[in-house]
Design an enzyme around this catalytic site. Structure first.
Site, PDB file in Angstrom:
ATOM      1  N   CYS A  56       0.833  -1.203   0.000  1.00  0.00           N
ATOM      2  CA  CYS A  56       0.000   0.000   0.000  1.00  0.00           C
ATOM      3  C   CYS A  56       0.869   1.255   0.000  1.00  0.00           C
ATOM      4  CB  CYS A  56      -0.924   0.005   1.218  1.00  0.00           C
ATOM      5  SG  CYS A  56      -2.001   1.456   1.305  1.00  0.00           S
ATOM      6  N   CYS A  68      -0.590   4.091   2.068  1.00  0.00           N
ATOM      7  CA  CYS A  68      -0.407   3.901   3.512  1.00  0.00           C
ATOM      8  C   CYS A  68       1.016   4.200   3.947  1.00  0.00           C
ATOM      9  CB  CYS A  68      -0.744   2.458   3.909  1.00  0.00           C
ATOM     10  SG  CYS A  68      -2.368   1.884   3.405  1.00  0.00           S
ATOM     11  N   ASP A  69       1.992   3.720   3.177  1.00  0.00           N
ATOM     12  CA  ASP A  69       3.377   3.689   3.647  1.00  0.00           C
ATOM     13  C   ASP A  69       4.347   4.587   2.887  1.00  0.00           C
ATOM     14  OD1 ASP A  69       2.571   1.790   5.493  1.00  0.00           O
ATOM     15  OD2 ASP A  69       3.023   0.109   4.164  1.00  0.00           O
TER      16      ASP A  69
END
Length: 314
Positions: free
Chosen positions: A135, A138-139
């Site tokens: 992701c 997300c990261d």
């Protein structure tokens, strides 16, 4: 065997399932969540989340714990660690059979989620959260001024590569063919991005590191030459797989297996709704899963109310 009867049974206890549980229970219907593991879903494994509104940064486990506490407040019954053996979504009532119990429900909300397709190479599993991520949204921020590799050639891979250029100094896109599968307009934008470099006709054979990832071992599929690419992160984007074991074939699905719903999250089967990553959706995030859960539960409650209006046969 224990038999339970509920108005609504939710399959899956991630953000979509927990949100559905909150909204269904607030609708004054008896509600249960069944999960094959502990509740919380994939976000429970995320070290930190930075894109859930209201929490500039929060641990994934911490956020899901708050979801679960909220569901507890409204009396949602939870059945974790339930291995589902059989489902009949077209029966009346609908039947969910686990190793421990039989659940009967007037409505079912499918919130089983999806999982990224894995590369299946040595080092991949060992470095999840330590350089391997599925992701970018997300990261991505954790890779500021670093070098990363995205694996894949479709829209998701190329779009995520462009997203990662907001943080990383260099983004390699590794693709097993000599041309991308992404839409032309997406390709054109990527080719113009000076931070992106394409590595064609290549696959990842191994991911190496110590505490964190430092190398992706590549093989050229035409020459079979092996090379080492120095990177701080590897983002596989070769596809998603819905968690539909036991459900497949009972509801309408797209070519990838994702469940097709309308805007109310209703599936092709009366009284059955699908929410979150398991359904066909343009974005798979905690916030969209939670939103889906709310919509699906509200309309499941409306469906239950409609059943009361149907005159009973004498």
């Amino acid at each position: 065997m224990q038999i339970y009867e509920f108005d609504t049974v939710i399959l899956g206890g991630g953000p979509a399932g927990l949100s559905a549980g909150i909204y269904a229970s607030r609708g004054a219907v008896s509600t249960a969540i069944i999960d094959v593991s502990m509740l919380g879903g994939q976000p429970s494994n995320y070290l930190e989340l930075e894109n859930y509104p209201g929490f500039p940064i929060i641990g994934g486990f911490d956020l899901m714990e708050k979801f679960e506490e909220h569901a507890d407040k409204f009396g949602v019954q939870k059945f974790p660690m339930q291995e589902i053996e059989k489902l009949d979504l077209k029966a009346t009532p609908k039947i969910i059979l686990t190793k421990e119990a039989e659940f009967r429900a007037k409505t079912v909300i499918i919130a089983c989620g999806a999982q990224p397709m894995k590369l299946g190479v040595p080092g991949e599993a060992a470095f999840v959260g330590r350089g391997v991520s599925y992701c970018a949204v997300c990261d991505g921020a954790f890779y500021k001024n670093k070098v990363v590799a995205v694996v894949g050639g479709g829209n998701a891979a190329v779009e995520e590569a462009m997203y990662l250029t907001k943080f990383a100094d260099k983004v390699y896109v590794i693709h097993r063919r000599n041309e991308l599968r992404a839409d032309k307009i997406v390709q054109e934008r990527a080719f113009k991005n000076e931070k992106i470099e394409f590595i064609w006709d290549s696959v990842v054979k191994e991911i190496k590191g110590e505490d964190l990832v430092h190398t992706a071992v590549l093989e050229n599929v035409k020459t079979h030459d092996i090379s080492n690419l120095q990177v701080n992160g590897v983002f596989p984007y070769i596809g998603m797989v819905p968690n539909i074991e036991g459900i497949a074939g009972q509801v309408a699905q797209d070519a990838g297996g994702f469940i097709i719903t309308d805007e109310t999250m209703k599936t092709s089967v009366e009284g059955v709704y699908a929410v979150g990553d398991v359904r066909k959706t343009p974005l798979r995030q905690v916030i969209t899963a939670a939103s889906d859960g709310a919509v699906g539960a509200v309309y499941a409650v409306k469906y239950l109310e409609s059943l009361k209006e149907i005159p009973q046969a004498v």
